[in-house]
Design a protein around this motif. Structure first.
Motif, short mmCIF file in Angstrom:
data_model
loop_
_atom_site.label_atom_id
_atom_site.label_comp_id
_atom_site.label_asym_id
_atom_site.label_seq_id
_atom_site.Cartn_x
_atom_site.Cartn_y
_atom_site.Cartn_z
N TRP A 810 53.83 34.11 28.00
CA TRP A 810 54.34 33.14 29.21
C TRP A 810 53.39 34.18 29.80
O TRP A 810 52.22 35.63 29.59
N GLY A 811 52.57 33.66 31.05
CA GLY A 811 51.79 34.04 32.20
C GLY A 811 51.44 33.04 32.78
O GLY A 811 52.53 32.36 33.68
N ASN A 812 50.92 33.76 33.89
CA ASN A 812 50.37 32.13 34.73
C ASN A 812 49.96 31.31 34.71
O ASN A 812 48.18 30.66 33.63
N ILE A 813 50.93 30.44 35.56
CA ILE A 813 50.27 28.83 35.79
C ILE A 813 50.22 28.44 36.89
O ILE A 813 50.76 28.60 37.66
N PRO A 814 48.72 27.37 37.16
CA PRO A 814 48.22 27.09 38.04
C PRO A 814 49.32 26.58 39.13
O PRO A 814 49.27 25.25 37.60
N ASP A 815 49.23 26.49 40.35
CA ASP A 815 50.06 25.41 41.23
C ASP A 815 49.35 24.93 42.05
O ASP A 815 47.89 24.82 42.42
N ASP A 816 49.63 23.38 42.48
CA ASP A 816 48.99 22.47 43.67
C ASP A 816 48.03 23.33 44.70
O ASP A 816 47.24 23.25 45.55
N ALA A 817 48.93 24.35 45.11
CA ALA A 817 48.41 25.19 45.99
C ALA A 817 47.53 26.02 45.94
O ALA A 817 47.97 27.13 47.40
N GLY A 818 46.88 26.25 44.59
CA GLY A 818 45.76 27.26 44.28
C GLY A 818 46.80 28.45 44.39
O GLY A 818 46.17 29.55 43.73
N GLY A 819 48.32 28.86 44.24
CA GLY A 819 48.15 29.83 43.77
C GLY A 819 48.98 29.71 42.11
O GLY A 819 48.35 29.37 41.53
N ALA A 820 50.14 30.73 41.88
CA ALA A 820 50.50 31.12 40.20
C ALA A 820 51.69 30.98 39.95
O ALA A 820 52.43 31.28 41.65
N ASN A 821 52.16 30.74 38.92
CA ASN A 821 53.76 30.58 39.08
C ASN A 821 53.85 30.87 37.44
O ASN A 821 53.24 30.62 36.51
N LEU A 822 55.03 31.71 36.95
CA LEU A 822 55.18 32.26 35.87
C LEU A 822 55.54 31.06 34.93
O LEU A 822 56.58 30.21 35.07
N GLY A 823 55.34 30.85 33.52
CA GLY A 823 55.85 30.17 32.90
C GLY A 823 55.42 30.05 31.47
O GLY A 823 54.18 31.05 30.92
N GLY A 899 42.92 34.81 37.45
CA GLY A 899 43.65 35.29 38.20
C GLY A 899 45.48 34.50 37.96
O GLY A 899 46.40 34.51 38.15
N THR A 900 45.44 32.95 37.75
CA THR A 900 46.24 32.13 38.51
C THR A 900 45.87 31.59 37.09
O THR A 900 47.15 30.41 36.61
N ASN A 901 44.89 31.74 36.26
CA ASN A 901 46.10 30.54 34.88
C ASN A 901 45.57 32.06 33.40
O ASN A 901 44.39 31.12 33.02
N THR A 902 46.55 32.56 33.39
CA THR A 902 46.35 33.28 31.45
C THR A 902 45.87 32.64 31.01
O THR A 902 45.34 32.77 29.98
N ALA A 903 46.26 31.24 30.67
CA ALA A 903 46.20 30.34 29.31
C ALA A 903 44.90 29.94 29.07
O ALA A 903 43.98 29.82 27.87
#
Length: 991
Positions: A810-823, A899-903
């Motif tokens: 699991w890690g940070n997945i970027p969202d459309d608002a420029g932030g990130a969600n855990l997934g 920072g927002t995209n661990t992948a």
């Protein structure tokens, strides 16, 4: 205690009423020879068909056996040969029998219980076997390294590229979150595979960040002590249906190791001498062709300041060592019909590719077999081992000391080698000079180990239809491990904490004691169509592991003793576990076609909260063989099995630990620890339970020249040992408890083929394929990140979540608002593993090769993150439009995206490796006899290990893991010991 007394009493009553009978009325003599070479077959087992009468051949292949009146069938078996059945008429007194080599090992006998075994042809489980003959082809530092690519369903992964190990072995997928290696049984005795940290963490502070784990110490698992040259066979019981007879310690599989025994005849002396070296297999640092490229990356004037030379390579200067390694071994075996012996010795020195790294082993083994009478036999096995591992420093650190942690921001053109005046240049890019660190520091692991066992067999009943044996096995496995580490005050980084110089000493004492008593009753009907084997037994085991650690800082220059410093800290841990078990097993063979088996094991352990409670583990299996003889398809066997096994809690999980001396009004005391070790007393901890069903089909083709084994398995694991977070008002951080369920499904295939078999050429191919998937089906707590499973979701971490696999990352997945969600961003479990071995013999020459293929799976490559941050990755270009490392505002690159995209630092671990390659030549017998006289045979060989790796993975090795031998969290790459390949020349002679 009452349970143990009852168990021993029942075993005694089963034996007490036995009486003997003899129904043998005539004597048959004979001789068994090799059908190909006409040489005598020593120690072949002869069984009179339909009876329990057996004997073995002597030094010239001869035997004498008493048989009933009338025509009888003699069934002859020997490891490495196909079994043969010879008919002896009522009037015949002698017989000549030949055995054909069994290159696919279709007729070998496989262990099925604590004291029983059966022919593979009737086996109702999928069990993998490896012979000692195969192990002799290519030098391997450990048993597990040799098994890589050979066993369907085994994921065997290096934790380090350092000489000597360690290795993580996973059989049929992840079955636990707390992690355990398989159970290792050596000559009937359970032996330790503990991996004890060296405490180098006191210098690297790897556990000082978000992951407080000493598993980052690059430790060695102790199965490395076993000498592969001493091994006769290895059997791998991969699933609960096969391993249930070992109860609460067997859900991660069982590896049964049998060492070589003496054979009747004149002394046979075998001597092996190998010389070789290892070589750095890959560089990670960025290459620079021009001074302009250097200045663009590190600032104007950098190339001139460091006298830029494009040929200079700090990695090669650090890990380009090609020191001579050697391995010398000798064995002597022989004896007569009553007394047989096997003696072996090994002296091995495996030099590492970095200074002060390597692995040495000295081993001495003595195995004795004594036949006192027709009814009484005993065996003694003893092994004294001394190993010295020089581990160096590698893996994660938070102090800038681990070499590739430092090289991540140190350009390859910087000269850090020792100067003419004996000094080392300061590294202006980092806190340490890795060449100075490796050449002056010491991290030595000194182990002395003794493994001894005894087996006594007594035939209480001995007739043509019935035998009753009592078998007692006892053994001890004791080792002491001393870790001495020295980081002298003049190392560049040592003065940063104001306490220059660090000396560490860790001493560990381990003792495993096993004793068991077994009764085996075998009966057959008058017509021999029904053979029944009943076995029962009791087993008692103790495991003691005590470790004391001393850390001294601010030591005097030139001193290494731990009392020569001003800052001294002491720590000690004591672990003791007692186990007791009972088992009962029944095996029935009908018409040599239908095999039925059932059994149950009952265990109790002090590792459980209720130490006197018995936990029961049943098993049942069946197989049926159908003869086809269609010309192509010879025989088909259908099989199915069910079994249950357990995984014991770790020592201390049922307790609330106390640590640290506190002073309350001049009274010393202990306190509840802070952080993750702040654990409340568990109310009811018991073993995890695994239930497994497997079904399969085996087929034999072309008169035994091809065989196929296909197996499907379904496992359900319940009572998982989990940790839940507690409210701060309780005064504790966590509680260990049983809860949650998981399922694992998988498919395995093993294929053996002999495409060519003539008097001059034999070609044997073996291949394996395995795949499995897991899912957490029930979780009574919210999803969580286990200990030792990564450095937090920002850097990529393994997570336990209902509905997901047990190996999901699991890690940070970027969202459309420029932030990130855990997934979920990936999974470490590969899509499949496959292996292929090719063994070609033509005349006096042999070529052997092994390919190992892994498809899929991901790793968190934090080494690449470190190199990107240092502008030092191999693919960095400093071109703002195309640079994949640093990138720019219009081209984010990996580092900006992180920072927002661990992948972006998640990489595929797909690889194809040439694990082994050996070319050997057996010198002509006329030459050997004429030149050396007393020699029987001689062989020259050239071999290599891990010669070629084909992968897109950017790190050293897609298999290496920062956290070592544990269930999950393996595929995390942080500045590991570099991967190497090895080359060997060998001479083997026999007298």
């Amino acid at each position: 205690m009452r349970t143990r007394k009852v168990g021993f009493a029942l075993l005694f009553l089963l034996v007490a009423g036995a009486t003997s009978a003899f129904a043998q009325t005539r004597v048959v003599t004979g001789r068994v020879t090799n059908a190909t070479t006409n040489a005598p077959v020593v120690s072949a087992q002869i069984t009179v068909g339909g009876t329990t009468i057996t004997t073995v051949t002597d030094a010239d292949g001869s035997f004498t056996v008493g048989v009933p009146v009338g025509t009888v069938q003699l069934i002859v078996r020997r490891i490495g040969f196909k079994r043969n059945t010879a008919s002896v008429s009522a009037s015949a007194g002698t017989v000549q029998i030949t055995l054909e080599p069994d290159v696919l090992r279709l007729d070998e006998v496989v262990v099925t219980g604590q004291a029983t075994g059966m022919e593979r042809r009737n086996l109702p489980n999928a069990v993998s076997t490896v012979s000692g003959e195969d192990m002799a082809k290519v030098p391997a530092a450990t048993i597990e390294r040799f098994l890589q690519g050979r066993v369907a369903g085994a994921n065997i992964q290096s934790n380090s590229g350092a000489p000597g190990g360690g290795i993580a072995v996973e059989l049929r997928g992840v079955t636990s979150f707390i992690g355990r290696s398989p159970l290792y049984v050596l000559d009937g005795v359970i032996v330790s595979d503990d991996a004890i940290p060296s405490n180098v963490n006191e210098v690297t502070n790897a556990a000082g960040g978000s992951n407080p784990s000493l598993t980052q110490d690059n430790q060695v698992n102790r199965i490395v002590d076993i000498n592969p040259a001493d091994i006769e066979t290895i059997e791998i019981l991969k699933g609960a249906s096969a391993s249930a007879i070992y109860g609460s310690k067997a859900s991660n599989g069982v590896v049964i190791i049998t060492t070589r025994r003496g054979r009747p005849g004149a002394p046979q002396i075998n001597v092996s001498q190998r010389f070789g070296f290892s070589d750095l297999a890959k560089n990670l640092t960025r290459e620079f062709e021009t001074a302009a490229d250097v200045d663009a990356a590190f600032g104007a004037g950098t190339a001139a300041a460091f006298n830029f030379d494009p040929e200079r390579n700090v990695e090669e200067a650090l890990a380009g060592r090609n020191a001579l390694s050697y391995e010398s071994s000798v064995s002597v075996s022989g004896g007569d019909a009553s007394t047989r012996y096997f003696v072996s010795g090994l002296w091995k020195d495996d030099e590492g590719i970095m200074p002060n790294t390597g692995f040495e082993k000295q081993s001495l083994r003595l195995n004795l077999d004594q036949t006192v009478s027709d009814r009484f036999r005993f065996q003694v096995s003893s092994n004294m081992v001394h190993t010295l591992g020089q581990r160096g420093v590698s893996n994660n650190d938070n102090t800038g000391t681990s070499p590739w942690f430092v090289l991540a921001s140190t350009p390859r053109f910087v000269d850090l080698s020792q100067q003419a005046d004996g000094s080392y240049p300061l590294n202006p890019f980092e806190r340490s000079n890795p060449i100075q660190t490796m050449e002056l520091m010491r991290n030595d692991e000194d182990v002395w180990r003794f493994i001894g066992s005894a087996r006594v067999e007594a035939d209480l009943v001995q007739s043509d239809r019935t035998t009753l044996q009592i078998i007692a096995v006892g053994g001890v496995d004791r080792f002491s491990q001393d870790n001495e580490l020295l980081f002298p005050p003049d190392l560049q980084f040592e003065g940063d904490d104001g306490l220059p110089g660090t000396s560490l000493l860790s001493s560990t004492a381990s003792e495993n004691i096993n004793v068991s008593g077994n009764v085996v009753l075998q009966t057959s009907t008058v017509d021999g169509n029904v053979i029944s084997t009943t076995s029962a037994g009791v087993q008692y085991e103790t495991r003691d592991l005590n470790t004391a650690r001393i850390t001294t800082r601010n030591i005097l220059a030139g001193q290494a003793n731990i009392n020569q410093g001003s800052n001294i800290a002491v720590n000690e841990a004591r672990n003791r576990v007692e186990d007791f078990g009972l088992y009962l097993q029944e095996e029935v063979l009908l018409n040599d076609r239908l095999m039925l088996t059932a059994g149950i094991r009952a265990d109790q352990s002090s590792a459980n909260t209720e130490s006197d409670k018995l936990f029961f583990y049943p098993k049942g299996a069946a197989s049926y063989r159908i003869s086809v003889n269609s010309g192509v398809l010879e025989e088909v066997k259908f099989r199915a099995a069910y079994g249950e096994s357990g995984n014991q809690p770790l020592f201390g999980q049922q307790f609330s630990p106390l640590e640290g001396r506190v002073n309350i009004e001049s009274i010393l005391g202990l306190q509840v620890p802070a952080g993750i070790n702040n654990q409340i007393v568990a109310t009811n901890i018991e073993p995890e339970r695994q239930r497994e069903f497997e079904a399969g089909v085996d087929a034999t083709f072309a008169a035994g020249r091809a065989n196929l084994e296909a197996t499907f398995f379904h496992k359900r694991v319940s009572d998982l040992l989990l940790s839940r977070q507690l409210s701060p008002s309780t005064g504790f951080t966590q509680e260990i408890f049983n809860g949650g369920k998981m399922r694992i499904n998988g498919f395995e295939v093993a294929l053996g083929l002999v495409p060519v078999q003539t008097n001059d050429v034999t070609w044997v191919l073996r291949s394996t394929f395995a795949t499995n998937t897991s899912e957490i089906t029930e979780l009574p707590v919210p999803g969580f990140f286990p200990q030792n499973s990564g450095f937090g979701p920002d850097l990529g971490q393994f997570r336990i979540e209902e509905g997901q696999s047990a190996t999901s990352i699991w890690g940070n997945i970027p969202d459309d608002a420029g932030g990130a969600n855990l997934g979920k961003i990936g999974d470490s479990n590969p899509d499949f593993r496959a292996g292929l071995t090719s063994d070609i013999t033509f005349g006096d020459f042999n070529v052997f090769g092994l390919l190992d293929w892994q498809k899929g799976g991901e790793a968190v490559n934090l080494t690449r993150l470190l190199f990107d941050a240092g502008n030092n990755s191999a693919d960095c270009t400093n071109d703002p439009e195309t640079d994949p490392c640093l990138g720019s505002a219009t081209n984010p690159g990996r580092l900006r995206s992180f920072g927002t995209n661990t992948a972006v630092y998640l990489e595929s671990t797909t690889f194809l490796k040439l694990r082994e390659l050996t070319v050997s030549w057996a010198l002509p017998q006329s030459f050997v006899s004429g030149v050396w006289g007393a020699l029987d045979n001689a062989r020259l060989s050239l071999s290599g290990r891990d010669l070629i790796t084909v992968t897109d993975y950017s790190g050293f090795d897609p298999e290496v893991s920062n956290f070592g031998n544990q269930a999950i969290g393996r595929n995390i790459d942080v500045a590991p010991f570099p991967r190497s390949r090895s080359f060997w020349f060998g001479l083997d002679v026999g007298f």
